[in-house]
Design a protein around this motif. Structure first.
Motif, short mmCIF file in Angstrom:
data_model
loop_
_atom_site.label_atom_id
_atom_site.label_comp_id
_atom_site.label_asym_id
_atom_site.label_seq_id
_atom_site.Cartn_x
_atom_site.Cartn_y
_atom_site.Cartn_z
N ARG A 1 -9.55 66.61 -21.75
CA ARG A 1 -8.49 66.88 -20.77
C ARG A 1 -7.55 67.97 -21.27
NH1 ARG A 1 -7.41 61.94 -19.04
NH2 ARG A 1 -8.49 62.29 -17.08
N ARG A 2 -7.32 68.04 -22.55
CA ARG A 2 -6.48 69.08 -23.12
C ARG A 2 -7.12 70.46 -22.96
NH1 ARG A 2 -6.05 67.38 -29.00
NH2 ARG A 2 -4.97 69.40 -29.15
N CYS B 1 1.11 62.43 -18.39
CA CYS B 1 -0.14 61.69 -18.15
C CYS B 1 0.04 60.19 -18.37
CB CYS B 1 -1.24 62.22 -19.06
SG CYS B 1 -1.89 63.83 -18.57
N ARG B 2 0.92 59.80 -19.30
CA ARG B 2 1.09 58.38 -19.60
C ARG B 2 1.57 57.60 -18.38
NH1 ARG B 2 -0.97 54.26 -22.20
NH2 ARG B 2 0.56 52.62 -22.65
N HIS C 1 -1.24 67.74 -27.45
CA HIS C 1 -1.15 66.36 -26.98
C HIS C 1 0.27 66.04 -26.51
CE1 HIS C 1 -0.81 61.97 -27.29
NE2 HIS C 1 -2.14 61.93 -27.10
N TYR D 1 1.19 64.28 -22.86
CA TYR D 1 1.44 62.84 -22.93
C TYR D 1 2.57 62.38 -22.00
CZ TYR D 1 2.24 58.19 -24.80
OH TYR D 1 2.40 56.83 -24.92
N GLU E 1 -1.11 56.64 -16.19
CA GLU E 1 -2.14 55.81 -16.84
C GLU E 1 -3.43 56.60 -17.07
OE1 GLU E 1 -2.70 52.24 -14.65
OE2 GLU E 1 -0.68 51.47 -15.08
N HIS E 2 -3.26 57.86 -17.52
CA HIS E 2 -4.40 58.71 -17.89
C HIS E 2 -4.30 59.05 -19.37
CE1 HIS E 2 -5.05 59.25 -13.57
NE2 HIS E 2 -6.25 59.71 -13.89
N ASP E 3 -5.37 58.81 -20.09
CA ASP E 3 -5.39 59.12 -21.52
C ASP E 3 -5.40 60.64 -21.73
OD1 ASP E 3 -5.50 56.44 -22.13
OD2 ASP E 3 -7.71 56.40 -22.13
N VAL E 4 -4.80 61.07 -22.82
CA VAL E 4 -4.80 62.50 -23.17
C VAL E 4 -5.95 62.75 -24.15
CG1 VAL E 4 -3.46 64.42 -24.10
CG2 VAL E 4 -2.31 62.58 -22.84
N THR E 5 -7.13 62.98 -23.61
CA THR E 5 -8.32 63.22 -24.43
C THR E 5 -8.42 64.70 -24.79
OG1 THR E 5 -9.71 63.61 -22.50
CG2 THR E 5 -9.51 61.34 -23.27
#
Length: 603
Positions: free
Chosen positions: A533-534, A522-523, A515, A519, A526-530
């Motif tokens: 996605r990882r 991606c932050r 993560h 992060y 404005e994309h969440d680190v799910t």
């Protein structure tokens, strides 16, 4: 009290077993279980389904009609104990009426799991037997209503007593004899009323002016086809081997019954692929109708585009006529008087098979048919030692290469493939073609075969076999193909060599990018680190550094994504690969380099 009322009132005793039934018919020698149960039901004035319930046969779960587990194939331990208690028949007698009687000769029951009905379906597609129906001799049934068990074997073709071809289907209801229902069998008939054992008794569907009911076709009136004495003798010889009478021989080798029938299945598969009408005519004086049945099956299989169980060379003969032709056409190999005669037939057929495959551009359809040990030495000695593609490679001057298999990605560079290799593989998916090109580079690096090239590059052997068996047949100019592969090799060396084998080992455990790595990039986007996605990011790193098929990335192991479907996972990858911006890709490349530790041997 009538037999019916006594049976309908039968209950389990305190031990959980059925009570002993009255007037149990004695099975005839060699009788099938379904035949005996039908005769018993007629005596008891019950339907076959009710008779099965009366003797305590274990039923399928969730089935509304009477459907005993593995009916006529094998008795479960529970069914065996109950049936023995209800009928007074010994366990050996009950087992002798099941198809499992032939498990050590004609049939191979390995893989049958008595706790899983699905295993029976797989067995039905593989083995030479009629698991839900039977062939029959109308003349035998005219004498007494007993159906021998061997009529349910795939090799059942001719009645040795009456010298006629067995019958497959009823001419009135058009359903296979003994099947019970049209379409997929649904269990035993449960219609009440006295059974007429002289009639077909299949469940006839409703027609335009007809109500549903039992087919009243008289079995003795079904037409029969006389067959020559040579074919009768051949059928009896094969049945004796199936029953364990005598010691079978193939050419000059004494073999076990199971090996003899493995030889029959392989020879039949080869004949289906390469035998001609003239080969059939040279057999046991086959009537035209029987030879035509074999030829029609052969042509239909060749014309089929989508394959399927019915088109497999190892499939059971679909009819008595086809089975008779199989017996006749395989006899010159299995019962050849000497090795030279056997070799002559096999050489002719193997040569035709190779020529046909090359003409059609298809892979070897015999690869899934096990070769019997008794024929393996002869087959190996007459099989062409090399393909035309490998032959073209052997004829070229041996190059001095600066690379080894460790320097090969599983998929060659996409641009190199499109420019140099794709023209030699028309109609080929790029991923498959790039995989074949890697294997070809492995051959240049010293591998003596496609299989060795796959092993040297740690490639999935099944995927390697699939592309080599299929794609090499599409290469029409072998010399030009190898010249193109050499150009790809020169480009590979010119870019400086990469130890892909090291990279694959180093990244084998990469299933998700941390993560903290994603992060920071991606932050701001404005994309969440799910977790998803990882994992996609881990697959991207693995593909970037190993040059492999992303579908084989460790991050895409099915167990990690359960219960998500494969289609959903691949759609997620497609979206990730289309989205990934430059800042994210640079971060992932940097992280990948940290994992690889170039100073330890990777570059």
């Amino acid at each position: 009290m009538s037999h019916r009322s006594r049976l309908e009132g039968a209950v389990m005793d305190r031990g959980g077993l059925p009570r002993r039934l009255p007037a149990v018919p004695v099975p005839a020698a060699g009788e099938a279980f379904a035949s005996w149960l039908t005769r018993a039901a007629a005596d008891w004035q019950l339907s076959p389904g009710e008779a099965a319930q009366a003797i305590g046969l274990e039923r399928r779960r969730g089935v509304s009609v009477t459907a005993p587990l593995f009916f006529g194939v094998v008795l479960t331990e529970r069914s065996l104990v109950r049936a023995a208690a209800a009928t007074g028949l010994g366990a050996r007698v009950l087992r002798e009426m099941q198809l499992s009687r032939y498990a050590s000769s004609v049939l191979d029951f390995s893989g049958l799991n008595l706790t899983s009905e699905a295993s029976l379906s797989r067995l039905g597609h593989r083995e030479w037997a009629l698991f839900t129906s039977s062939r029959a001799c109308p003349k035998c049934l005219a004498e007494r209503p007993v159906w021998p068990l061997w009529w349910r074997l795939g090799i059942a073709a001719v009645c040795p007593v009456h010298r006629v071809l067995l019958v497959d289907t009823c001419r009135r209801c058009r359903i296979r004899l003994g099947q019970g229902y049209a379409g997929r069998p649904r269990g035993l008939l449960t219609r009440r009323g006295e059974l007429d054992l002289k009639r077909c008794n299949n469940r006839r569907p409703a027609g335009r002016r007809r109500k549903p009911g039992l087919c009243d076709q008289k079995l003795a009136a079904l037409p029969t086809t006389p067959v020559p004495s040579a074919l009768v003798a051949l059928q009896q010889r094969v049945l004796d081997i199936a029953d364990g009478s005598g010691q079978p021989r193939v050419v000059d080798c004494t073999v076990a019954p199971a090996e003899f029938f493995a030889g029959l299945r392989f020879t039949a598969a080869l004949a289906r692929l390469a035998a001609t009408y003239e080969d059939l005519a040279a057999g046991a004086e086959l009537p035209d109708a029987l030879a035509n049945a074999f030829a029609a099956d052969q042509q239909g299989r060749r014309a089929a585009r989508r394959g399927g169980a019915g088109t497999q060379l190892r499939a059971s003969p679909p009819s008595a006529a086809h089975a008779a032709a199989v017996l006749a056409v395989t006899a010159p190999v299995l019962f050849a008087p000497d090795r030279d005669t056997c070799r002559e037939v096999l050489t002719l057929w193997m040569g035709r098979a190779v020529a046909w495959r090359r003409t059609q551009g298809k892979s070897d359809p015999l690869r899934s048919v096990p070769r019997p040990p008794c024929l393996e030495p002869l087959i190996r000695s007459i099989t062409p030692p090399t393909s035309r593609i490998a032959g073209a490679l052997a004829a070229r001057p041996e190059p001095v290469r600066a690379f080894t298999a460790d320097h090969l990605p599983h998929l060659v560079d996409a641009d190199d493939y499109a420019e140099l290799i794709a023209p030699h593989l028309p109609g080929t998916a790029p991923v498959s073609g790039r995989r074949l090109a890697t294997l070809a580079l492995g051959r240049l690096a010293g591998a003596s075969s496609w299989q060795h090239a796959a092993a040297a590059t740690a490639m999935d052997s099944r995927k390697a076999a699939r592309v080599t068996n299929t794609l090499v047949q599409r290469i029409t100019a072998p010399d030009a193909f190898w010249a193109a592969i050499e150009q790809v090799a020169d480009r590979l060396v010119g870019r400086s060599l990469v130890n892909y084998a090291f990279r694959r080992r180093a990244l084998a455990g990469l299933t998700a990018v941390p993560h903290a790595v994603l992060y920071p990039v991606c932050r701001p986007l404005e994309h969440d680190v799910t977790l998803q996605r990882r994992r996609h990011a881990a697959a991207w790193i693995w593909q970037h550094f190993t040059g492999g098929d992303v579908r084989e990335a460790p991050a895409y192991e099915p167990v990690l994504w359960a219960p998500t479907s494969t289609g959903s996972v691949r759609e997620g990858w497609r979206r990730f690969a289309a989205w990934i911006p430059g800042t994210v890709s640079m971060q992932l490349i940097s992280f990948g380099r940290e994992l690889l530790h170039p100073d330890a041997g990777g570059t």
